[in-house]
Design a protein around this motif. Structure first.
Motif, PDB file in Angstrom:
ATOM      1  N   ALA A 249      -8.866   1.558   3.957  1.00 29.14           N
ATOM      2  CA  ALA A 249      -8.706   0.105   3.822  1.00 29.14           C
ATOM      3  C   ALA A 249      -9.522  -0.674   4.854  1.00 29.14           C
ATOM      4  O   ALA A 249      -9.385  -1.898   4.939  1.00 29.14           O
ATOM      5  CB  ALA A 249      -7.225  -0.261   3.939  1.00 29.14           C
ATOM      6  N   HIS A 303      -3.876  -3.796  -7.702  1.00 30.85           N
ATOM      7  CA  HIS A 303      -3.864  -2.438  -7.160  1.00 30.85           C
ATOM      8  C   HIS A 303      -4.454  -1.486  -8.193  1.00 30.85           C
ATOM      9  O   HIS A 303      -3.994  -1.453  -9.349  1.00 30.85           O
ATOM     10  CB  HIS A 303      -2.446  -2.014  -6.801  1.00 30.85           C
ATOM     11  CG  HIS A 303      -2.407  -0.771  -5.972  1.00 30.85           C
ATOM     12  ND1 HIS A 303      -2.501   0.486  -6.531  1.00 30.85           N
ATOM     13  CD2 HIS A 303      -2.330  -0.588  -4.623  1.00 30.85           C
ATOM     14  CE1 HIS A 303      -2.446   1.392  -5.567  1.00 30.85           C
ATOM     15  NE2 HIS A 303      -2.345   0.771  -4.398  1.00 30.85           N
ATOM     16  N   LEU A 315      -0.149  -3.863   0.718  1.00 29.05           N
ATOM     17  CA  LEU A 315      -0.941  -2.659   0.507  1.00 29.05           C
ATOM     18  C   LEU A 315      -0.529  -1.504   1.421  1.00 29.05           C
ATOM     19  O   LEU A 315      -0.405  -0.366   0.944  1.00 29.05           O
ATOM     20  CB  LEU A 315      -2.432  -2.968   0.680  1.00 29.05           C
ATOM     21  CG  LEU A 315      -3.379  -1.784   0.443  1.00 29.05           C
ATOM     22  CD1 LEU A 315      -3.279  -1.286  -1.001  1.00 29.05           C
ATOM     23  CD2 LEU A 315      -4.821  -2.172   0.769  1.00 29.05           C
ATOM     24  N   GLN A 319       0.640   2.082  -0.258  1.00 33.06           N
ATOM     25  CA  GLN A 319      -0.057   3.343   0.020  1.00 33.06           C
ATOM     26  C   GLN A 319       0.856   4.334   0.738  1.00 33.06           C
ATOM     27  O   GLN A 319       0.809   5.538   0.468  1.00 33.06           O
ATOM     28  CB  GLN A 319      -1.316   3.079   0.848  1.00 33.06           C
ATOM     29  CG  GLN A 319      -2.398   2.286   0.113  1.00 33.06           C
ATOM     30  CD  GLN A 319      -2.796   2.912  -1.203  1.00 33.06           C
ATOM     31  OE1 GLN A 319      -2.640   2.301  -2.253  1.00 33.06           O
ATOM     32  NE2 GLN A 319      -3.288   4.136  -1.175  1.00 33.06           N
ATOM     33  N   CYS A 336      -5.913   7.368  -3.232  1.00 32.18           N
ATOM     34  CA  CYS A 336      -6.448   6.503  -2.182  1.00 32.18           C
ATOM     35  C   CYS A 336      -6.765   5.122  -2.740  1.00 32.18           C
ATOM     36  O   CYS A 336      -7.020   4.963  -3.942  1.00 32.18           O
ATOM     37  CB  CYS A 336      -7.718   7.111  -1.581  1.00 32.18           C
ATOM     38  SG  CYS A 336      -7.473   8.714  -0.779  1.00 32.18           S
ATOM     39  N   TYR A 337      -6.790   4.134  -1.866  1.00 28.66           N
ATOM     40  CA  TYR A 337      -7.137   2.771  -2.278  1.00 28.66           C
ATOM     41  C   TYR A 337      -8.649   2.681  -2.494  1.00 28.66           C
ATOM     42  O   TYR A 337      -9.435   3.099  -1.645  1.00 28.66           O
ATOM     43  CB  TYR A 337      -6.708   1.757  -1.219  1.00 28.66           C
ATOM     44  CG  TYR A 337      -7.326   0.405  -1.438  1.00 28.66           C
ATOM     45  CD1 TYR A 337      -6.924  -0.382  -2.526  1.00 28.66           C
ATOM     46  CD2 TYR A 337      -8.316  -0.092  -0.601  1.00 28.66           C
ATOM     47  CE1 TYR A 337      -7.478  -1.625  -2.755  1.00 28.66           C
ATOM     48  CE2 TYR A 337      -8.890  -1.338  -0.822  1.00 28.66           C
ATOM     49  CZ  TYR A 337      -8.458  -2.099  -1.901  1.00 28.66           C
ATOM     50  OH  TYR A 337      -9.037  -3.324  -2.123  1.00 28.66           O
TER      51      TYR A 337
END
Length: 340
Positions: A249, A303, A315, A319, A336-337
């Motif tokens: 992130a 998202h 966020l 996560q 994963c983001y």
């Protein structure tokens, strides 16, 4: 879904926090400046030296409100939080999972980081056509793309860390070119951390610290141990798992900082330079950055895994919850983001 409440930032170095019934009170030089009901507080970040009353800390512990102590320059010092109430079996599973799947998690996390970094660069190129033919920027995009392929060929953590270091060096070598406003009074040459040696590094370090603290609080909320990571080495007092998750992130922080610089929201008057050469945000600079960061956290984002809109400030919690589900075996892979 966790409700997004307020994070309280105490930026005045002479402020003192104390408890009055069900209220948090901020006092400066024996005068009460702020009174907030505890129901409106989720997290407290103190940049002050005087600190908090024991009664307030006890109340925060009882209500699971973490108090983070950070130096006025943005260096994390300590955190006060209550007894860990997470499922002990989840923490045992966390250790076992990271021992068995640590390399895979690190590969996926760094791959997401590289892809997100490419998105940060591409957004700047989209808005500034004159940079699209820049040879150094194109070379960095290629290095990041190749880095993703190399990650999944790595056979150990040392190789992953080496690939990440090479990609980060290339990225920050062109980061200054992403500051596209010619009137901006700042330049950037290289990443300096301990301490930051220029205003751009000072803002990056400051917001990285804020975001890492938010991930640490989120991990504790879902019952994971934020000090046991899968990529960053274990170190006493460091939230290694928060440092791991914030990697994917970091793009949010970097895009945020570029916006501050390109819109000239911060200026030379917002920094102070020490005799040692270190450069830090001053009190007014911290207030400007914090105000914009809080606004940023309230904006909605889609998202990529949940396929629904959430406030950006949630966020870290989303996560962390997904990682907990992976550790428990509820999902087969930690998503994963990825910035879109």
């Amino acid at each position: 879904m966790r409700k997004l409440l307020n994070t309280i930032y105490v930026t005045n170095e002479l402020a003192y926090l104390w408890l009055d019934g069900e209220n948090l009170v901020c006092k400066i030089e024996n005068e009460n400046k702020l009174r907030i009901p505890f129901d409106n507080v989720e997290n407290i970040v103190c940049f002050n030296y005087i600190g908090c009353s024991p009664a307030l800390m006890g109340k925060c512990v009882g209500k699971s409100i973490p108090i983070n102590f950070v130096s006025p320059q943005g260096k994390f010092l300590a955190k006060v939080c209550g007894e860990t109430k997470g499922n002990v079996f989840l923490r045992v599973a966390q250790i076992d999972c990271f021992r068995e799947q640590g390399l895979v998690l690190a590969q996926n996390t760094m791959a997401a980081k590289f892809c997100n970094t490419r998105q940060v660069i591409k957004r700047t190129l989209h808005d500034n056509s004159n940079l699209r033919g820049d040879a150094e920027i194109q070379r960095t995009l290629s290095i990041l793309e190749e880095g993703v392929d190399k990650l999944f060929q790595a056979e150990n953590m040392e190789s992953v860390i080496g690939i990440e270091g090479n990609c980060a060096q290339s990225y920050f070598s062109i980061f200054g070119k992403l500051i596209t406003n010619q009137k901006a009074p700042f330049t950037f040459e290289l990443r300096t951390k301990h301490p930051p040696l220029d205003p751009v590094n000072a803002i990056l370090s400051f917001v990285y610290t804020l975001f890492t603290n938010e991930f640490a609080a989120a991990l504790e909320t879902v019952g994971l141990d934020s000090y046991i990571g899968f990529c960053h080495a274990l170190r006493s007092g460091r939230s290694s798992l928060a440092c791991d998750l914030v990697e994917e992130a970091r793009c949010i922080v970097e895009r945020f900082v570029l916006t501050l610089l390109n819109l000239q929201i911060v200026g030379e008057e917002d920094f102070e330079k020490q005799i040692s050469g270190a450069v830090w945000l001053n009190e007014d600079g911290r207030k400007k950055v914090l105000a914009r960061w809080q606004e940023k956290k309230r904006t909605d984002m889609m998202h990529p895994y949940l396929k629904q809109k959430i406030p950006l400030g949630l966020l870290p919690y989303v996560q962390s919850n997904l990682l907990a589900k992976y550790v428990r075996g509820d999902i087969t892979e930690y998503p994963c983001y990825l910035m879109k």
